[in-house]
Enzyme design. Structure first.
Site, PDB file in Angstrom:
ATOM      1  N   LYS A  80       0.827  -1.210   0.000  1.00 35.76           N
ATOM      2  CA  LYS A  80       0.000   0.000   0.000  1.00 35.76           C
ATOM      3  C   LYS A  80       0.863   1.263   0.000  1.00 35.76           C
ATOM      4  O   LYS A  80       0.653   2.175  -0.790  1.00 35.76           O
ATOM      5  CB  LYS A  80      -0.945   0.027   1.223  1.00 35.76           C
ATOM      6  CG  LYS A  80      -1.836  -1.206   1.346  1.00 35.76           C
ATOM      7  CD  LYS A  80      -2.743  -1.141   2.560  1.00 35.76           C
ATOM      8  CE  LYS A  80      -2.038  -1.093   3.901  1.00 35.76           C
ATOM      9  NZ  LYS A  80      -1.296  -2.338   4.240  1.00 35.76           N
ATOM     10  N   ARG A 116      -9.630   0.426   9.336  1.00 42.18           N
ATOM     11  CA  ARG A 116      -9.063  -0.884   9.600  1.00 42.18           C
ATOM     12  C   ARG A 116     -10.029  -1.794  10.339  1.00 42.18           C
ATOM     13  O   ARG A 116      -9.678  -2.916  10.665  1.00 42.18           O
ATOM     14  CB  ARG A 116      -7.830  -0.711  10.470  1.00 42.18           C
ATOM     15  CG  ARG A 116      -6.535  -1.016   9.740  1.00 42.18           C
ATOM     16  CD  ARG A 116      -5.441  -0.713  10.722  1.00 42.18           C
ATOM     17  NE  ARG A 116      -4.207  -1.320  10.373  1.00 42.18           N
ATOM     18  CZ  ARG A 116      -3.255  -0.733   9.664  1.00 42.18           C
ATOM     19  NH1 ARG A 116      -3.455   0.445   9.126  1.00 42.18           N
ATOM     20  NH2 ARG A 116      -2.119  -1.338   9.466  1.00 42.18           N
ATOM     21  N   ARG A 144      11.808  -5.394   4.792  1.00 37.81           N
ATOM     22  CA  ARG A 144      11.579  -3.976   4.447  1.00 37.81           C
ATOM     23  C   ARG A 144      12.630  -3.079   5.115  1.00 37.81           C
ATOM     24  O   ARG A 144      13.011  -3.289   6.267  1.00 37.81           O
ATOM     25  CB  ARG A 144      10.185  -3.557   4.896  1.00 37.81           C
ATOM     26  CG  ARG A 144       9.965  -2.043   4.793  1.00 37.81           C
ATOM     27  CD  ARG A 144       8.532  -1.627   4.937  1.00 37.81           C
ATOM     28  NE  ARG A 144       7.858  -2.270   6.021  1.00 37.81           N
ATOM     29  CZ  ARG A 144       6.536  -2.344   6.122  1.00 37.81           C
ATOM     30  NH1 ARG A 144       5.768  -1.795   5.195  1.00 37.81           N
ATOM     31  NH2 ARG A 144       5.972  -2.933   7.143  1.00 37.81           N
ATOM     32  N   ARG A 162      11.690  -0.889  10.557  1.00 35.88           N
ATOM     33  CA  ARG A 162      10.633  -0.419  11.454  1.00 35.88           C
ATOM     34  C   ARG A 162      10.596  -1.310  12.691  1.00 35.88           C
ATOM     35  O   ARG A 162      10.714  -2.524  12.582  1.00 35.88           O
ATOM     36  CB  ARG A 162       9.270  -0.499  10.736  1.00 35.88           C
ATOM     37  CG  ARG A 162       8.885   0.778  10.040  1.00 35.88           C
ATOM     38  CD  ARG A 162       7.676   0.655   9.146  1.00 35.88           C
ATOM     39  NE  ARG A 162       6.515   0.003   9.730  1.00 35.88           N
ATOM     40  CZ  ARG A 162       5.341  -0.114   9.099  1.00 35.88           C
ATOM     41  NH1 ARG A 162       5.193   0.387   7.887  1.00 35.88           N
ATOM     42  NH2 ARG A 162       4.326  -0.715   9.660  1.00 35.88           N
ATOM     43  N   ARG A 219       0.246  -8.593  13.468  1.00 38.56           N
ATOM     44  CA  ARG A 219      -0.445  -7.633  12.572  1.00 38.56           C
ATOM     45  C   ARG A 219      -1.279  -8.373  11.529  1.00 38.56           C
ATOM     46  O   ARG A 219      -2.388  -7.955  11.208  1.00 38.56           O
ATOM     47  CB  ARG A 219       0.581  -6.718  11.900  1.00 38.56           C
ATOM     48  CG  ARG A 219       1.099  -5.650  12.861  1.00 38.56           C
ATOM     49  CD  ARG A 219       2.432  -5.086  12.448  1.00 38.56           C
ATOM     50  NE  ARG A 219       2.439  -4.539  11.116  1.00 38.56           N
ATOM     51  CZ  ARG A 219       3.545  -4.379  10.388  1.00 38.56           C
ATOM     52  NH1 ARG A 219       4.720  -4.725  10.876  1.00 38.56           N
ATOM     53  NH2 ARG A 219       3.481  -3.848   9.195  1.00 38.56           N
TER      54      ARG A 219
HETATM   55  P1  AP5 Z   1       4.810  -1.562   1.790  1.00 35.05           P
HETATM   56  O1  AP5 Z   1       4.432  -0.773   0.576  1.00 35.05           O
HETATM   57  O2  AP5 Z   1       5.573  -0.893   2.853  1.00 35.05           O
HETATM   58  O3  AP5 Z   1       3.509  -2.324   2.362  1.00 35.05           O
HETATM   59  P2  AP5 Z   1       2.265  -1.770   3.169  1.00 35.05           P
HETATM   60  O4  AP5 Z   1       1.032  -2.405   2.575  1.00 35.05           O
HETATM   61  O5  AP5 Z   1       2.289  -0.287   3.263  1.00 35.05           O
HETATM   62  O6  AP5 Z   1       2.545  -2.474   4.565  1.00 35.05           O
HETATM   63  P3  AP5 Z   1       2.560  -1.876   6.041  1.00 35.05           P
HETATM   64  O7  AP5 Z   1       3.324  -2.891   6.871  1.00 35.05           O
HETATM   65  O8  AP5 Z   1       3.005  -0.457   6.081  1.00 35.05           O
HETATM   66  O9  AP5 Z   1       1.076  -1.962   6.388  1.00 35.05           O
HETATM   67  P4  AP5 Z   1       0.470  -1.900   7.749  1.00 35.05           P
HETATM   68  O10 AP5 Z   1      -0.945  -1.717   7.350  1.00 35.05           O
HETATM   69  O11 AP5 Z   1       0.735  -3.043   8.663  1.00 35.05           O
HETATM   70  O12 AP5 Z   1       1.250  -0.721   8.509  1.00 35.05           O
HETATM   71  P5  AP5 Z   1       0.875   0.784   8.850  1.00 35.05           P
HETATM   72  O13 AP5 Z   1       2.088   1.584   8.800  1.00 35.05           O
HETATM   73  O14 AP5 Z   1      -0.316   1.204   8.067  1.00 35.05           O
HETATM   74  O15 AP5 Z   1       5.611  -2.863   1.244  1.00 35.05           O
HETATM   75  C1  AP5 Z   1       6.106  -3.830   2.139  1.00 35.05           C
HETATM   76  C2  AP5 Z   1       7.446  -4.363   1.629  1.00 35.05           C
HETATM   77  O16 AP5 Z   1       7.233  -5.074   0.405  1.00 35.05           O
HETATM   78  C3  AP5 Z   1       8.474  -3.250   1.310  1.00 35.05           C
HETATM   79  O17 AP5 Z   1       9.739  -3.691   1.662  1.00 35.05           O
HETATM   80  C4  AP5 Z   1       8.352  -3.065  -0.220  1.00 35.05           C
HETATM   81  O18 AP5 Z   1       9.565  -2.647  -0.790  1.00 35.05           O
HETATM   82  C5  AP5 Z   1       7.984  -4.481  -0.670  1.00 35.05           C
HETATM   83  N1  AP5 Z   1       7.096  -4.476  -1.847  1.00 35.05           N
HETATM   84  C6  AP5 Z   1       6.098  -3.588  -2.126  1.00 35.05           C
HETATM   85  N2  AP5 Z   1       5.490  -3.912  -3.304  1.00 35.05           N
HETATM   86  C7  AP5 Z   1       6.120  -5.039  -3.747  1.00 35.05           C
HETATM   87  C8  AP5 Z   1       5.939  -5.862  -4.911  1.00 35.05           C
HETATM   88  N3  AP5 Z   1       4.987  -5.581  -5.825  1.00 35.05           N
HETATM   89  N4  AP5 Z   1       6.759  -6.943  -5.058  1.00 35.05           N
HETATM   90  C9  AP5 Z   1       7.727  -7.232  -4.123  1.00 35.05           C
HETATM   91  N5  AP5 Z   1       7.942  -6.480  -3.003  1.00 35.05           N
HETATM   92  C10 AP5 Z   1       7.143  -5.391  -2.823  1.00 35.05           C
HETATM   93  O19 AP5 Z   1       0.389   0.629  10.369  1.00 35.05           O
HETATM   94  C11 AP5 Z   1       1.314   0.344  11.385  1.00 35.05           C
HETATM   95  C12 AP5 Z   1       0.638   0.316  12.750  1.00 35.05           C
HETATM   96  O20 AP5 Z   1       0.033   1.593  13.041  1.00 35.05           O
HETATM   97  C13 AP5 Z   1      -0.494  -0.698  12.915  1.00 35.05           C
HETATM   98  O21 AP5 Z   1       0.008  -1.988  13.231  1.00 35.05           O
HETATM   99  C14 AP5 Z   1      -1.263  -0.062  14.073  1.00 35.05           C
HETATM  100  O22 AP5 Z   1      -0.614  -0.274  15.304  1.00 35.05           O
HETATM  101  C15 AP5 Z   1      -1.184   1.424  13.737  1.00 35.05           C
HETATM  102  N6  AP5 Z   1      -2.294   1.842  12.872  1.00 35.05           N
HETATM  103  C16 AP5 Z   1      -2.194   2.308  11.591  1.00 35.05           C
HETATM  104  N7  AP5 Z   1      -3.402   2.578  11.084  1.00 35.05           N
HETATM  105  C17 AP5 Z   1      -4.298   2.271  12.060  1.00 35.05           C
HETATM  106  C18 AP5 Z   1      -5.718   2.312  12.123  1.00 35.05           C
HETATM  107  N8  AP5 Z   1      -6.469   2.714  11.086  1.00 35.05           N
HETATM  108  N9  AP5 Z   1      -6.307   1.933  13.282  1.00 35.05           N
HETATM  109  C19 AP5 Z   1      -5.583   1.532  14.341  1.00 35.05           C
HETATM  110  N10 AP5 Z   1      -4.231   1.441  14.348  1.00 35.05           N
HETATM  111  C20 AP5 Z   1      -3.606   1.810  13.205  1.00 35.05           C
HETATM  112 MG    MG Z   2       2.489   1.101   4.818  1.00 35.93          MG
END
Ligand code: AP5
Ligand code: MG
Ligand code: ZN
Length: 219
Positions: free
Chosen positions: A13, A88, A127, A160, A171
């Site tokens: 994402k 979420r 990552r 991270r 997660r």
């Molecule tokens: P990346 O693009 O970073 O993936 P992502 O979908 O953004 O994954 P996240 O881990 O950031 O999602 P998340 O939802 O757990 O975390 P968030 O920060 O939102 O890609 C991942 C890896 O794959 C990278 O290394 C990239 O290079 C590689 N990649 C990408 N595309 C690829 C491809 N096509 N092929 C191969 N490799 C590829 O949330 C973190 C925390 O914040 C949560 O756990 C929670 O505690 C809190 N939080 C956030 N939002 C909320 C909410 N709405 N409610 C409550 N708590 C929340």
């Molecule tokens: Mg992300």
């Protein structure tokens, strides 16, 4: 363009969001990034969010909904926005519906990133993120030109704190329990388009752009 990126942790994402918001010139609203910045800055929100985030659990809804509501009130969201990682769970999705109604606006579409669960852990644990500009890399799948150095700004890359195996597993479990039901929530509103996230990064972007093109034609 008012869009949501929905999908499990590690689905891509954030990677796709960077190019998507540049293409449409809209703000990237990532609740994960907002909490990371708040934790780094040591704000009250950061202090409250820290323990949940580091454990890989969801930050409480009241806090999360409040920061998104405030962000959507900013003038830069008037012509559109991308929500990444919000909503979420169903409570957050209903709150978003109310916020949008109060602004008299509607979503154009929701992109659902489809990636097999067994691939997510490799993506998350490999990552690397720039400590200065936030650009995202992967040790194997999307490496920087120079090891552990950001291509864009030359700063160091780091892992991270919530990208350890144990936290990543938590997660993914929480995603399956609480976030996955949103696929049906948005399907019933006719808003969801699935995108195969297990392709090369530039092909995924093309598919997303095609999907939102289709969405704008019918709406
Ligand atoms: P990346 O693009 O970073 O993936 P992502 O979908 O953004 O994954 P996240 O881990 O950031 O999602 P998340 O939802 O757990 O975390 P968030 O920060 O939102 O890609 C991942 C890896 O794959 C990278 O290394 C990239 O290079 C590689 N990649 C990408 N595309 C690829 C491809 N096509 N092929 C191969 N490799 C590829 O949330 C973190 C925390 O914040 C949560 O756990 C929670 O505690 C809190 N939080 C956030 N939002 C909320 C909410 N709405 N409610 C409550 N708590 C929340
Ligand atoms: Mg992300
Ligand atoms: Zn950088």
């Amino acid at each position: 363009m008012r869009t949501i990126f929905l999908g499990p942790p590690g689905a891509g994402k954030g990677t796709q969001a960077a190019a998507f918001v540049e293409h449409f010139n809209i703000p990237h609203i990532s609740t994960g990034n907002m909490f990371r910045e708040a934790i780094k800055a040591g704000t009250v929100i950061g202090l409250k969010a820290k323990k949940y985030k580091y454990a890989g659990s969801l930050v409480p809804d009241d806090l999360t909904i409040r920061i998104v509501q405030e962000r959507l009130n900013h003038v830069d969201c008037a012509s559109g926005f991308l929500l990444d990682g919000f909503p979420r769970n169903v409570a957050q999705a209903s709150a978003l519906d109310m916020i949008l109604r109060s602004h008299e606006i509607k979503l154009d579409g929701v992109i659902n990133f489809e990636v097999q669960e067994k691939k997510l852990l490799n993506r998350i644990t490999g990552r690397r993120v720039c400590c200065h500009c936030g650009a995202t890399y992967h040790q194997l799948f999307n490496p920087p030109a120079k090891e552990e150095i950001c291509d864009k700004c030359g700063s160091e890359l780091h892992q991270r704190p919530d990208d350890t195996l144990e936290t990543a597993q938590n997660r993914i479990r929480i995603y399956n329990e609480q976030t996955e039901p949103l696929i049906n929530y948005y399907r019933s509103q006719g808003l969801i388009t699935g995108v195969q996230g297990d392709q090369k990064i530039d092909i995924v972007l093309q598919d997303i752009l095609k999907a939102v093109g289709k969405v704008s034609e019918v709406s």
